[in-house]
Enzyme design. Structure first.
Site, PDB file in Angstrom:
ATOM      1  N   TRP A 118       0.817  -1.207   0.000  1.00  0.00           N
ATOM      2  CA  TRP A 118       0.000   0.000   0.000  1.00  0.00           C
ATOM      3  C   TRP A 118       0.855   1.263   0.000  1.00  0.00           C
ATOM      4  O   TRP A 118       0.550   2.232  -0.699  1.00  0.00           O
ATOM      5  CB  TRP A 118      -0.957  -0.017   1.175  1.00  0.00           C
ATOM      6  CG  TRP A 118      -2.021   1.039   1.173  1.00  0.00           C
ATOM      7  CD1 TRP A 118      -2.474   1.725   2.252  1.00  0.00           C
ATOM      8  CD2 TRP A 118      -2.798   1.516   0.065  1.00  0.00           C
ATOM      9  NE1 TRP A 118      -3.485   2.600   1.891  1.00  0.00           N
ATOM     10  CE2 TRP A 118      -3.700   2.492   0.549  1.00  0.00           C
ATOM     11  CE3 TRP A 118      -2.807   1.220  -1.301  1.00  0.00           C
ATOM     12  CZ2 TRP A 118      -4.593   3.179  -0.271  1.00  0.00           C
ATOM     13  CZ3 TRP A 118      -3.711   1.891  -2.132  1.00  0.00           C
ATOM     14  CH2 TRP A 118      -4.583   2.858  -1.612  1.00  0.00           C
ATOM     15  N   ARG A 171      10.905   0.391   7.868  1.00  0.00           N
ATOM     16  CA  ARG A 171      11.687   0.037   9.061  1.00  0.00           C
ATOM     17  C   ARG A 171      13.011  -0.639   8.709  1.00  0.00           C
ATOM     18  O   ARG A 171      13.863  -0.825   9.568  1.00  0.00           O
ATOM     19  CB  ARG A 171      10.863  -0.866   9.975  1.00  0.00           C
ATOM     20  CG  ARG A 171      10.480  -2.206   9.389  1.00  0.00           C
ATOM     21  CD  ARG A 171       9.661  -3.021  10.386  1.00  0.00           C
ATOM     22  NE  ARG A 171       9.339  -4.354   9.904  1.00  0.00           N
ATOM     23  CZ  ARG A 171       8.327  -4.650   9.140  1.00  0.00           C
ATOM     24  NH1 ARG A 171       7.505  -3.684   8.740  1.00  0.00           N
ATOM     25  NH2 ARG A 171       8.099  -5.893   8.748  1.00  0.00           N
ATOM     26  N   LYS A 219      -6.162   0.644   7.859  1.00  0.00           N
ATOM     27  CA  LYS A 219      -7.527   0.183   8.134  1.00  0.00           C
ATOM     28  C   LYS A 219      -7.477  -0.873   9.232  1.00  0.00           C
ATOM     29  O   LYS A 219      -7.071  -2.004   8.987  1.00  0.00           O
ATOM     30  CB  LYS A 219      -8.162  -0.383   6.863  1.00  0.00           C
ATOM     31  CG  LYS A 219      -8.298   0.644   5.737  1.00  0.00           C
ATOM     32  CD  LYS A 219      -8.847   0.029   4.469  1.00  0.00           C
ATOM     33  CE  LYS A 219      -8.988   1.078   3.372  1.00  0.00           C
ATOM     34  NZ  LYS A 219      -9.516   0.516   2.112  1.00  0.00           N
ATOM     35  N   GLY A 222     -10.943   4.007   0.744  1.00  0.00           N
ATOM     36  CA  GLY A 222     -11.840   3.788  -0.382  1.00  0.00           C
ATOM     37  C   GLY A 222     -11.634   2.422  -0.987  1.00  0.00           C
ATOM     38  O   GLY A 222     -10.817   1.626  -0.509  1.00  0.00           O
ATOM     39  N   LYS A 267     -15.369  -3.306   6.870  1.00  0.00           N
ATOM     40  CA  LYS A 267     -15.635  -4.150   5.696  1.00  0.00           C
ATOM     41  C   LYS A 267     -14.629  -5.299   5.588  1.00  0.00           C
ATOM     42  O   LYS A 267     -14.905  -6.291   4.911  1.00  0.00           O
ATOM     43  CB  LYS A 267     -15.671  -3.313   4.416  1.00  0.00           C
ATOM     44  CG  LYS A 267     -14.404  -2.517   4.118  1.00  0.00           C
ATOM     45  CD  LYS A 267     -13.332  -3.310   3.418  1.00  0.00           C
ATOM     46  CE  LYS A 267     -12.009  -2.562   3.466  1.00  0.00           C
ATOM     47  NZ  LYS A 267     -10.896  -3.323   2.846  1.00  0.00           N
ATOM     48  N   ASN A 309      -8.227 -10.283   2.888  1.00  0.00           N
ATOM     49  CA  ASN A 309      -9.251 -10.748   3.820  1.00  0.00           C
ATOM     50  C   ASN A 309     -10.201 -11.744   3.150  1.00  0.00           C
ATOM     51  O   ASN A 309     -10.594 -12.745   3.760  1.00  0.00           O
ATOM     52  CB  ASN A 309     -10.023  -9.546   4.377  1.00  0.00           C
ATOM     53  CG  ASN A 309      -9.137  -8.638   5.206  1.00  0.00           C
ATOM     54  OD1 ASN A 309      -8.773  -8.954   6.326  1.00  0.00           O
ATOM     55  ND2 ASN A 309      -8.758  -7.499   4.637  1.00  0.00           N
ATOM     56  N   GLU A 331      -5.929  -7.426   7.791  1.00  0.00           N
ATOM     57  CA  GLU A 331      -6.329  -6.676   8.986  1.00  0.00           C
ATOM     58  C   GLU A 331      -7.646  -7.163   9.573  1.00  0.00           C
ATOM     59  O   GLU A 331      -7.926  -6.961  10.750  1.00  0.00           O
ATOM     60  CB  GLU A 331      -6.433  -5.182   8.666  1.00  0.00           C
ATOM     61  CG  GLU A 331      -5.120  -4.500   8.357  1.00  0.00           C
ATOM     62  CD  GLU A 331      -4.250  -4.278   9.593  1.00  0.00           C
ATOM     63  OE1 GLU A 331      -4.625  -4.740  10.693  1.00  0.00           O
ATOM     64  OE2 GLU A 331      -3.184  -3.637   9.445  1.00  0.00           O
TER      65      GLU A 331
END
Length: 304
Positions: free
Chosen positions: A12, A32, A80, A108, A163, A228, A253
């Site tokens: 991302w 990192r 998220k 979004g 979601k 997910n 997540e």
């Protein structure tokens, strides 16, 4: 030129960098694994974009706390998730740590792999400080990325967070080959469940019918690109969570969010039947088939 720093070298973070390049913006990216310190790379930044996983948010904030950000430095959170200990959203954690800086939420229906292919997408940037939202809108808008603004950051953030739980359920639905009727019913009932949680936490209902709510729900629940969704699909095929996590690219997540949401719903007395069945499934207390049976056997009620 606006000085921009992206924190997070994952899919991302790199995708957000690609979008900035498309809009002719220059930026620095920190992960990192770099030797350069975070405090050095964010020095004098006009916009700091956090694209780390939920578990990395507090660690990043702790490192940034060692420096003094300019009071007008805009912090954009593109994470998220929900904090397991406090049940807070990323923007709430950022705002607590930096109370004098404007916070902007970016969320979004934005599947990273599609954007990286140059396919068109739209998103929302939300803040209580309108000029900051407008600036973030302008730096991200491009020929493939349409950016909207609203002033409901908590609703925008929760839409993109909740979601992910529903995407796991959607993956289970497809993995069990339950058909289009079942999938339509699931997604239709998922939205009011998200809204119940959001309104209880101070969000506006209409936000959940926008890009960060319904839009993200449709994209994530209907695409094998969603991590997910992949988790739910694999669970339906008999895989265990440890097995799934070893082959998953990146962080799903929704796994952590499910646990936090069940805790939050219990404390706030919110009805979350879909989430609760996914929680039991993730905890290996029921099978996917029993989860479906439990949802179908719930007490009959009015739709609205």
């Amino acid at each position: 030129m606006t000085k921009i720093t992206i924190i997070g070298g994952g899919a991302w973070g790199n995708t957000l960098g690609y979008l900035l390049t498309r809009s002719n913006q220059k930026y620095q990216l920190w992960s990192r694994h770099q030797q350069e310190s975070l405090t050095t790379i964010t020095q004098d930044a006009d916009i700091i974009i956090s694209a780390v996983s939920m578990k990395g948010v507090r660690e990043v904030i702790q490192q940034l706390g060692e420096t003094n950000l300019k009071p007008d430095t805009i912090i954009v959170t593109a994470t998220k998730g929900l904090d397991l200990e406090t049940t807070h959203t990323p923007s709430q954690i950022w705002q607590t740590a930096f109370p004098h800086n404007p916070i902007v939420v970016l969320s979004g229906p934005n599947l990273a792999k599609e954007i990286q292919r140059g396919l068109p997408a739209a998103t929302v940037v939300s803040s209580n400080h309108h000029p900051s939202a407008e600036l973030v809108q302008s730096v991200f808008a491009s020929d493939i990325f349409r950016v909207y603004i609203n002033d409901d950051p908590i609703g925008t953030e929760l839409g993109g967070t909740l979601k992910n739980v529903m995407a796991i359920a959607s993956g289970v639905c497809d993995g069990l080959e339950l058909g289009t009727n079942a999938k339509a019913a699931l997604l239709t009932r998922a939205l009011p469940e998200m809204i119940r949680v959001g309104v209880k936490l101070g969000a506006r209902i209409d936000t959940f019918f926008g890009l960060s709510g319904l839009g993200d729900l449709l994209a994530t629940c209907d695409s094998p690109l969603s991590r997910n969704y992949q988790v739910g699909f694999a669970l339906a095929k008999g895989k265990t969570i440890p097995e799934i996590l070893t082959i998953l690219e990146g962080t799903a997540e929704g796994i952590n969010t499910t646990k936090v949401l069940v805790k939050l719903a219990h404390n706030q007395n919110i009805s979350v039947p879909i989430t609760y069945q996914i929680y039991l499934l993730l905890e290996e207390k029921i099978t996917p088939q029993i989860a479906v049976k439990n949802l179908m056997a719930r007490e009959l009620k009015e739709e609205f």
